[in-house]
Write an enzyme that holds these catalytic residues in place. Sequence first.
Site, PDB file in Angstrom:
ATOM      1  N   ASP A 188      66.202  -7.479 -46.590  1.00  0.00           N
ATOM      2  CA  ASP A 188      65.016  -8.324 -46.650  1.00  0.00           C
ATOM      3  C   ASP A 188      64.367  -8.160 -45.289  1.00  0.00           C
ATOM      4  O   ASP A 188      64.864  -8.668 -44.285  1.00  0.00           O
ATOM      5  CB  ASP A 188      65.427  -9.786 -46.879  1.00  0.00           C
ATOM      6  CG  ASP A 188      64.207 -10.706 -46.914  1.00  0.00           C
ATOM      7  OD1 ASP A 188      63.112 -10.277 -46.499  1.00  0.00           O
ATOM      8  OD2 ASP A 188      64.358 -11.857 -47.354  1.00  0.00           O
ATOM      9  N   HIS A 189      63.264  -7.389 -45.257  1.00  0.00           N
ATOM     10  CA  HIS A 189      62.755  -6.986 -43.947  1.00  0.00           C
ATOM     11  C   HIS A 189      62.269  -8.180 -43.118  1.00  0.00           C
ATOM     12  O   HIS A 189      62.108  -8.070 -41.914  1.00  0.00           O
ATOM     13  CB  HIS A 189      61.673  -5.922 -44.069  1.00  0.00           C
ATOM     14  CG  HIS A 189      60.431  -6.406 -44.735  1.00  0.00           C
ATOM     15  ND1 HIS A 189      60.278  -6.380 -46.092  1.00  0.00           N
ATOM     16  CD2 HIS A 189      59.315  -6.946 -44.240  1.00  0.00           C
ATOM     17  CE1 HIS A 189      59.105  -6.889 -46.401  1.00  0.00           C
ATOM     18  NE2 HIS A 189      58.491  -7.235 -45.291  1.00  0.00           N
ATOM     19  N   HIS A 251      62.410 -14.376 -49.300  1.00  0.00           N
ATOM     20  CA  HIS A 251      61.925 -14.615 -47.936  1.00  0.00           C
ATOM     21  C   HIS A 251      61.970 -16.090 -47.536  1.00  0.00           C
ATOM     22  O   HIS A 251      62.507 -16.452 -46.494  1.00  0.00           O
ATOM     23  CB  HIS A 251      60.477 -14.172 -47.792  1.00  0.00           C
ATOM     24  CG  HIS A 251      60.261 -12.732 -48.068  1.00  0.00           C
ATOM     25  ND1 HIS A 251      61.191 -11.771 -47.779  1.00  0.00           N
ATOM     26  CD2 HIS A 251      59.214 -12.085 -48.612  1.00  0.00           C
ATOM     27  CE1 HIS A 251      60.707 -10.588 -48.134  1.00  0.00           C
ATOM     28  NE2 HIS A 251      59.519 -10.756 -48.642  1.00  0.00           N
TER      29      HIS A 251
HETATM   30  N1  NAP Z   1      56.521   0.235 -50.538  1.00  0.00           N
HETATM   31  C1  NAP Z   1      56.848  -0.837 -49.873  1.00  0.00           C
HETATM   32  O1  NAP Z   1      56.235  -1.199 -48.854  1.00  0.00           O
HETATM   33  C2  NAP Z   1      58.026  -1.676 -50.318  1.00  0.00           C
HETATM   34  C3  NAP Z   1      58.239  -2.906 -49.679  1.00  0.00           C
HETATM   35  C4  NAP Z   1      59.348  -3.672 -50.053  1.00  0.00           C
HETATM   36  C5  NAP Z   1      60.213  -3.198 -51.036  1.00  0.00           C
HETATM   37  N2  NAP Z   1      59.962  -2.004 -51.638  1.00  0.00           N
HETATM   38  C6  NAP Z   1      60.930  -1.537 -52.636  1.00  0.00           C
HETATM   39  O2  NAP Z   1      61.379  -0.236 -52.232  1.00  0.00           O
HETATM   40  C7  NAP Z   1      61.640   0.578 -53.359  1.00  0.00           C
HETATM   41  C8  NAP Z   1      60.803   1.847 -53.257  1.00  0.00           C
HETATM   42  O3  NAP Z   1      59.430   1.496 -53.245  1.00  0.00           O
HETATM   43  P1  NAP Z   1      58.275   2.573 -53.017  1.00  0.00           P
HETATM   44  O4  NAP Z   1      57.015   1.794 -52.938  1.00  0.00           O
HETATM   45  O5  NAP Z   1      58.603   3.508 -51.913  1.00  0.00           O
HETATM   46  O6  NAP Z   1      58.309   3.368 -54.427  1.00  0.00           O
HETATM   47  P2  NAP Z   1      57.686   4.794 -54.722  1.00  0.00           P
HETATM   48  O7  NAP Z   1      56.523   5.069 -53.857  1.00  0.00           O
HETATM   49  O8  NAP Z   1      57.507   4.858 -56.211  1.00  0.00           O
HETATM   50  O9  NAP Z   1      58.857   5.805 -54.291  1.00  0.00           O
HETATM   51  C9  NAP Z   1      59.928   6.152 -55.101  1.00  0.00           C
HETATM   52  C10 NAP Z   1      60.109   7.656 -55.023  1.00  0.00           C
HETATM   53  O10 NAP Z   1      61.267   8.012 -55.781  1.00  0.00           O
HETATM   54  C11 NAP Z   1      60.919   9.085 -56.660  1.00  0.00           C
HETATM   55  N3  NAP Z   1      61.727   9.012 -57.863  1.00  0.00           N
HETATM   56  C12 NAP Z   1      61.748   8.014 -58.777  1.00  0.00           C
HETATM   57  N4  NAP Z   1      62.631   8.306 -59.756  1.00  0.00           N
HETATM   58  C13 NAP Z   1      63.183   9.503 -59.453  1.00  0.00           C
HETATM   59  C14 NAP Z   1      64.157  10.309 -60.067  1.00  0.00           C
HETATM   60  N5  NAP Z   1      64.767   9.946 -61.198  1.00  0.00           N
HETATM   61  N6  NAP Z   1      64.494  11.463 -59.478  1.00  0.00           N
HETATM   62  C15 NAP Z   1      63.901  11.841 -58.320  1.00  0.00           C
HETATM   63  N7  NAP Z   1      62.953  11.124 -57.692  1.00  0.00           N
HETATM   64  C16 NAP Z   1      62.599   9.963 -58.254  1.00  0.00           C
HETATM   65  C17 NAP Z   1      59.460   8.828 -56.976  1.00  0.00           C
HETATM   66  O11 NAP Z   1      58.868   9.985 -57.471  1.00  0.00           O
HETATM   67  P3  NAP Z   1      57.615   9.835 -58.506  1.00  0.00           P
HETATM   68  O12 NAP Z   1      56.528   9.187 -57.700  1.00  0.00           O
HETATM   69  O13 NAP Z   1      57.341  11.228 -58.917  1.00  0.00           O
HETATM   70  O14 NAP Z   1      58.100   8.949 -59.612  1.00  0.00           O
HETATM   71  C18 NAP Z   1      58.933   8.407 -55.616  1.00  0.00           C
HETATM   72  O15 NAP Z   1      58.623   9.521 -54.801  1.00  0.00           O
HETATM   73  C19 NAP Z   1      61.322  -0.299 -54.577  1.00  0.00           C
HETATM   74  O16 NAP Z   1      62.506  -0.932 -54.984  1.00  0.00           O
HETATM   75  C20 NAP Z   1      60.353  -1.332 -54.029  1.00  0.00           C
HETATM   76  O17 NAP Z   1      60.392  -2.524 -54.775  1.00  0.00           O
HETATM   77  C21 NAP Z   1      58.885  -1.247 -51.292  1.00  0.00           C
END
Ligand code: NAP
Length: 512
Positions: A188-189, A251
Amino acid sequence: MSSETAAPAPPCVMIIFGAGGDLTKRKLIPALFHLCHGGLLPDTFAVLGLDRLDLDDGAYRDLLAAEVRQHVGSAWDAQTWDRLCGQLHYMKADFTDVESHMALCEHLTRLDADRGTEGNYLFYLAVPPSLFGGITRLLGEVGLTAEAADDWRRVIIEKPFGHDLESAQDLNRMLHETLDEEQIYRIDHYLGKETVQNIMVFRFSNGFIEPLWNRQHIDHVQITVAESVGVEHRGAYYEEAGALRDMIPNHLLVLLGFLAMEPPNSFDSCAVRDEINKVLDAIQPLTPEQVLTHAVRGQYGEGSMPSREQVQAYRSSPGVAPNSRTETFAALKLTMDNWRWAGVPFYLRTGKRLPAQYTEVAIQFKKAPTTMFKGMDLEDMNPDMMVLRIQPDEGIQLGFSAKVPGPTMRIGTVNMDFCYADYFGNAPATGYETLIYDCMHGDATLFKHADTVEKGWEIVESVMDVWQALPARNFPNYAAGTWGPEAAEDLLRNDGRRWRPIATPSPTRCGQ
Ligand SMILES: NC(=O)c1ccc[n+]([C@@H]2O[C@H](COP(=O)([O-])OP(=O)(O)OC[C@H]3O[C@@H](n4cnc5c(N)ncnc54)[C@H](OP(=O)(O)O)[C@@H]3O)[C@@H](O)[C@H]2O)c1
């Protein structure tokens, strides 16, 4: 963690699932950049990024260079990047496929040999939660989660940790099929932010605070986590989550835990977790009747932000239903059934499209029992207030009464203000640095344990049930750029209190 005194992390490989994703580019690699800059990553360190993009190491490094440069801003320095860049590796993988995990084993064996990373692996699951169980199961199947006496295997997972109590329990059960609880680091950042940790330091290393920190002296506590942004591209996710689920069980309740906990025996992860869990146990879940009076929900309509930007209604956002009943604002009044806090309300509020991007805790002290100044009514005097600012400018402010200079007795409120940046500078950080570093060291103090997650859901479950059974009929009920629905004001007004006014757009003071 202070980079002046802290030792570099131990040898290890950080394996990022989702290495081409948003979180990796915006937060994780920039956090590693800052750690590298602070001398906190050893030479015996490597990152292995996994994603489905067809890249080699060189192309992956190029992809990240532009992103990191953008996200670290003025902290960018080419030397640090060159050093970190040489430690970045990439492997194309399908996370649902056992062959990819077998190839991962081989890749890690090679990295251990080339880099001296000694078989210590930190798996960072930067992927949607639906993949957590499958990935950890496959890691277990190929033998990558088994620890030996001289190496460790840890897994960081990102919120959301379920969407209600039952799904959180399912997720925990699934993770525990392959991993011991000690190997799981639920991130939890918010807990990586300096001020959250400093709540502990402030409370427990200053002798004058603790005697005041209880129901004898504190009237009530307000926790505000305000976001000025809307749902942006996350409309589809947010439709299922809403403000309550998205923010409160994680949070806000953890913040509350740090504020209200008894002194732990040590700053050790088990001791801290036990005290936070006791706080969560003491919070009285709302009865269905109380939900109607102690919980407020809202959804923003179109409106004007303090910057004068006109913004559209939540219901007009991409991925959101035109008649959506999802709340973008939630406020709760919680009480605790324990010796220290009985009778002290904790008011929590969070929402989107509020006037400021701002997080604070305001602690209102009880008024003096009487006034001895002629012509002054106690009612005219503002109560003393301590504000712990968490973002954007971390600091502590104490508002108290002072005599206004002049021949007559007039009393005004003055503020003593401490800003972290004034004393310690403004170290660039994403909020993930401390957490990644702590995980590499096996320190789980700032991570959430399974039982903390489940207790958080238990507390909000009755609210979720009532809200689901009685869908809101008056949405949208606040305009973007305001502090939420009128009912949120009533929540305190009915108790003879009011939310601390927060300056807009963003009440920054530090560095001005
Ligand atoms: N982004 C944030 O600031 C943030 C903040 C807090 C929490 N989170 C959490 O962090 C996690 C990641 O978030 P994110 O925003 O970084 O998601 P994201 O941008 O969708 O990144 C996920 C990556 O994993 C790849 N991927 C998904 N399924 C795959 C598979 N089966 N094989 C290989 N690659 C695969 C996706 O490729 P494709 O795009 O081709 O599907 C994408 O590049 C989530 O649980 C989110 O709730 C994110």
